[in-house]
Design an enzyme around this catalytic site. Structure first.
Site, PDB file in Angstrom:
ATOM      1  N   HIS A   5     -21.898   7.963  15.980  1.00 36.77           N
ATOM      2  CA  HIS A   5     -21.622   9.351  16.339  1.00 36.77           C
ATOM      3  C   HIS A   5     -21.721  10.240  15.119  1.00 36.77           C
ATOM      4  O   HIS A   5     -21.711   9.783  13.981  1.00 36.77           O
ATOM      5  CB  HIS A   5     -20.237   9.478  16.994  1.00 36.77           C
ATOM      6  CG  HIS A   5     -19.097   9.463  16.029  1.00 36.77           C
ATOM      7  ND1 HIS A   5     -18.110  10.409  16.020  1.00 36.77           N
ATOM      8  CD2 HIS A   5     -18.793   8.615  15.022  1.00 36.77           C
ATOM      9  CE1 HIS A   5     -17.243  10.147  15.064  1.00 36.77           C
ATOM     10  NE2 HIS A   5     -17.638   9.059  14.454  1.00 36.77           N
ATOM     11  N   CYS A  59     -16.778  12.389   9.714  1.00 37.01           N
ATOM     12  CA  CYS A  59     -16.053  11.130   9.911  1.00 37.01           C
ATOM     13  C   CYS A  59     -16.360  10.183   8.747  1.00 37.01           C
ATOM     14  O   CYS A  59     -17.470  10.196   8.205  1.00 37.01           O
ATOM     15  CB  CYS A  59     -16.487  10.489  11.228  1.00 37.01           C
ATOM     16  SG  CYS A  59     -15.634   8.943  11.606  1.00 37.01           S
ATOM     17  N   GLN A  77     -10.223   8.111  21.726  1.00 37.13           N
ATOM     18  CA  GLN A  77      -9.658   9.230  22.468  1.00 37.13           C
ATOM     19  C   GLN A  77     -10.348   9.303  23.836  1.00 37.13           C
ATOM     20  O   GLN A  77     -11.553   9.066  23.941  1.00 37.13           O
ATOM     21  CB  GLN A  77      -9.858  10.529  21.692  1.00 37.13           C
ATOM     22  CG  GLN A  77      -9.058  10.579  20.398  1.00 37.13           C
ATOM     23  CD  GLN A  77      -9.290  11.869  19.644  1.00 37.13           C
ATOM     24  OE1 GLN A  77      -9.108  12.949  20.176  1.00 37.13           O
ATOM     25  NE2 GLN A  77      -9.688  11.746  18.385  1.00 37.13           N
ATOM     26  N   SER A 100     -10.267  15.452  17.409  1.00 38.93           N
ATOM     27  CA  SER A 100     -10.836  15.305  16.064  1.00 38.93           C
ATOM     28  C   SER A 100     -11.887  16.355  15.748  1.00 38.93           C
ATOM     29  O   SER A 100     -12.138  16.646  14.580  1.00 38.93           O
ATOM     30  CB  SER A 100     -11.471  13.920  15.908  1.00 38.93           C
ATOM     31  OG  SER A 100     -10.495  12.919  16.068  1.00 38.93           O
ATOM     32  N   HIS A 103     -18.469  16.017  18.857  1.00 41.03           N
ATOM     33  CA  HIS A 103     -19.294  14.842  18.550  1.00 41.03           C
ATOM     34  C   HIS A 103     -20.600  14.839  19.326  1.00 41.03           C
ATOM     35  O   HIS A 103     -20.654  15.330  20.455  1.00 41.03           O
ATOM     36  CB  HIS A 103     -18.576  13.542  18.996  1.00 41.03           C
ATOM     37  CG  HIS A 103     -17.163  13.406  18.628  1.00 41.03           C
ATOM     38  ND1 HIS A 103     -16.720  12.536  17.655  1.00 41.03           N
ATOM     39  CD2 HIS A 103     -16.044  14.007  19.122  1.00 41.03           C
ATOM     40  CE1 HIS A 103     -15.410  12.610  17.565  1.00 41.03           C
ATOM     41  NE2 HIS A 103     -14.966  13.491  18.449  1.00 41.03           N
TER      42      HIS A 103
END
Length: 109
Positions: A5, A59, A77, A100, A103
């Site tokens: 991702h 990330c 998640q 977060s 994505h």
């Protein structure tokens, strides 16, 4: 299952900092625009998600081209998990929003 991702955080993300930016101030809308632009590049064949993740993902998985390794249900998640399991191997998601950030997800296994 396995995915890679590309995460773009924004100022309302759960933790608005990353390896490349100590204090992230971009808006969620700006983060989404970035991802849409990246998705267009990938779909045109100009670059891979893996290469974009290496340079641009917020990330820590950026170092592995966005590869998150193997995971099962209940480990990510909920919006991320739902999008990941809906993909076939080789497919890429649309923009997925989580706590977060936002994505792009590509299923690899």
């Amino acid at each position: 299952m396995r995915v890679r991702h590309l995460l773009i955080k924004h100022r309302d993300s759960r933790k608005p900092s990353s390896w490349k930016e100590e204090n992230i101030t971009r808006t969620k809308e700006s983060a989404i625009e970035k991802l849409i632009s990246y998705k267009d590049e990938i779909e045109r064949g100009d670059i891979t998600l893996e290469k974009l993740a290496l340079e641009n993902s917020d990330c820590s998985s950026h170092a592995k081209g966005g590869d998150l390794g193997l995971f099962g249900k209940g480990e990510m998640q909920p919006p991320f998990e739902k999008a990941s399991f809906a993909l076939q191997v080789g497919d890429m998601s649309d923009v997925v929003e989580t706590d977060s950030g936002v994505h792009l997800i590509e299923r690899t296994a």
